[in-house]
Design an enzyme around this catalytic site. Structure first.
Site, PDB file in Angstrom:
ATOM      1  N   ARG A   1      88.057 -19.441  62.607  1.00  8.40           N
ATOM      2  CA  ARG A   1      86.856 -18.658  62.884  1.00  8.40           C
ATOM      3  C   ARG A   1      86.963 -17.226  62.346  1.00  8.40           C
ATOM      4  NH1 ARG A   1      86.149 -23.084  63.249  1.00  8.40           N
ATOM      5  NH2 ARG A   1      85.322 -24.321  64.965  1.00  8.40           N
TER       6      ARG A   1
ATOM      7  N   SER B   1      79.204 -21.106  71.089  1.00  7.99           N
ATOM      8  CA  SER B   1      80.476 -20.867  71.775  1.00  7.99           C
ATOM      9  C   SER B   1      80.722 -19.371  71.911  1.00  7.99           C
ATOM     10  CB  SER B   1      81.627 -21.510  71.006  1.00  7.99           C
ATOM     11  OG  SER B   1      81.514 -22.914  71.009  1.00  7.99           O
TER      12      SER B   1
ATOM     13  N   GLU C   1      84.010 -14.888  70.291  1.00  5.65           N
ATOM     14  CA  GLU C   1      83.576 -15.526  69.053  1.00  5.65           C
ATOM     15  C   GLU C   1      82.196 -14.997  68.655  1.00  5.65           C
ATOM     16  OE1 GLU C   1      82.628 -20.035  67.432  1.00  5.65           O
ATOM     17  OE2 GLU C   1      84.404 -19.706  68.666  1.00  5.65           O
TER      18      GLU C   1
END
Length: 306
Positions: free
Chosen positions: A179, A228, A298
């Site tokens: 990520r 998320s 995130e």
């Protein structure tokens, strides 16, 4: 909050701009959470050359922020000073190329890329069906889902830096990790070239349907959410840590940790950006106290507090 209007100054400096300039444009309507203050100046460039000219002529002291589809984003209630760039129709093309490749504009939604690949009989990109965002954001954060990541399919990408220089990046130049990418922070990506493999359209579309069903069963995708919230720590699942800390369903103002998937923040109606971000920070505190693990956001958070 209302910022000083930069429109006349910028238009006078850059008379040949073809894109659209809007002063004090609310960003709440451009994010999935539906919260946040205004952009001092929102610029939607006509195409890559228009974007490059704009950045080259923009005074260096004016900050620039780029936003995509607004799916993985909290804009704080005070808004964003300077210029916010949002790519539009001029960056929405998809072209099928030889050797099972697709050239895609950075404003293309991930799901649209997945469907175009499937319809062309190109396998290897169906995982994008499960990512609620656009290609520009996928490049920036190595977006992934259902066993696939951007780094697995990307050949190269084009972008424009703060000085207005058009640059090209190979996959290896991104320094991809979970990520995350190490691409320059000032780079505004404009397009990308993806590599797929031969496949059968029916089978690929069936896989996309499976991904859709799995998301609908396990995630609050019809709510005002940002996907998320926290990254999975190495060897662990963020949602399990959140659940163990007693945060499933936790609320603050109009914000809530989803009862369906407790790594999803949702705006139940009337939440402020401060409610949502504050609830996330409270969850991080409780998880740290309970497990010793410090969750990492995130979702990207930008702008000024109210």
């Amino acid at each position: 909050m209302t910022f000083p209007d930069l429109t006349s100054e910028i238009a006078a400096r850059l008379p040949d701009l073809r894109g659209r300039l809007i002063a004090n444009q609310s960003l709440a309507e451009l994010t999935w959470f539906r919260v946040g203050g205004p952009a001092q100046l929102l610029f939607t460039p006509a195409d890559e050359d228009d974007l490059a000219s704009f950045l080259a002529g923009l005074p260096a002291e004016i900050p620039v922020t780029v936003i995509g589809l607004g799916s993985n984003l909290i804009v704080r209630d005070g808004g964003l000073p300077g210029v916010v760039v949002r790519l539009g129709r001029g960056f929405g093309e998809i072209a099928i190329e030889e050797e099972h490749r697709l050239r895609v504009g950075a404003a293309v939604p991930d799901v649209k890329l997945a469907r175009a690949a499937a319809e062309a009989g190109i396998d290897g990109l169906a995982f994008y069906r499960g990512i609620p965002g656009g290609i520009g954001g996928a490049l920036r954060m190595n977006a992934g889902a259902h066993g696939g990541e951007t780094k697995d399919a990307l050949i190269e990408a084009r972008g424009v830096d703060r000085a207005g220089t058009i640059r090209c990046f190979a996959n290896a130049d991104f320094g991809f990790s979970y990520r995350h990418s190490q691409a320059p922070a000032d780079m505004i990506f404009t397009s990308a070239l993806f590599q797929g493999r031969p496949g059968e359209s029916a089978a690929i579309l069936a896989e996309m349907d499976r991904i859709t069903a799995a998301r609908e069963a396990s995630q609050p995708i019809r709510e005002k959410t940002g996907g998320s919230t926290f990254k999975n720590p190495p060897g662990q699942k963020a949602w399990q840590l959140i659940d163990a800390a007693g945060c499933r369903g936790l609320t603050r103002g109009g914000a809530q940790m989803s009862t369906l998937h407790c790594n999803f923040l949702i705006n139940t109606g009337g939440a402020t950006a401060a409610d949502i971000e504050g609830l996330g920070e409270e969850v991080r505190r409780r998880v740290k106290d309970q497990s010793g693990v410090e969750l990492e956001w995130e979702i990207k958070r930008i702008g000024l507090p109210a």
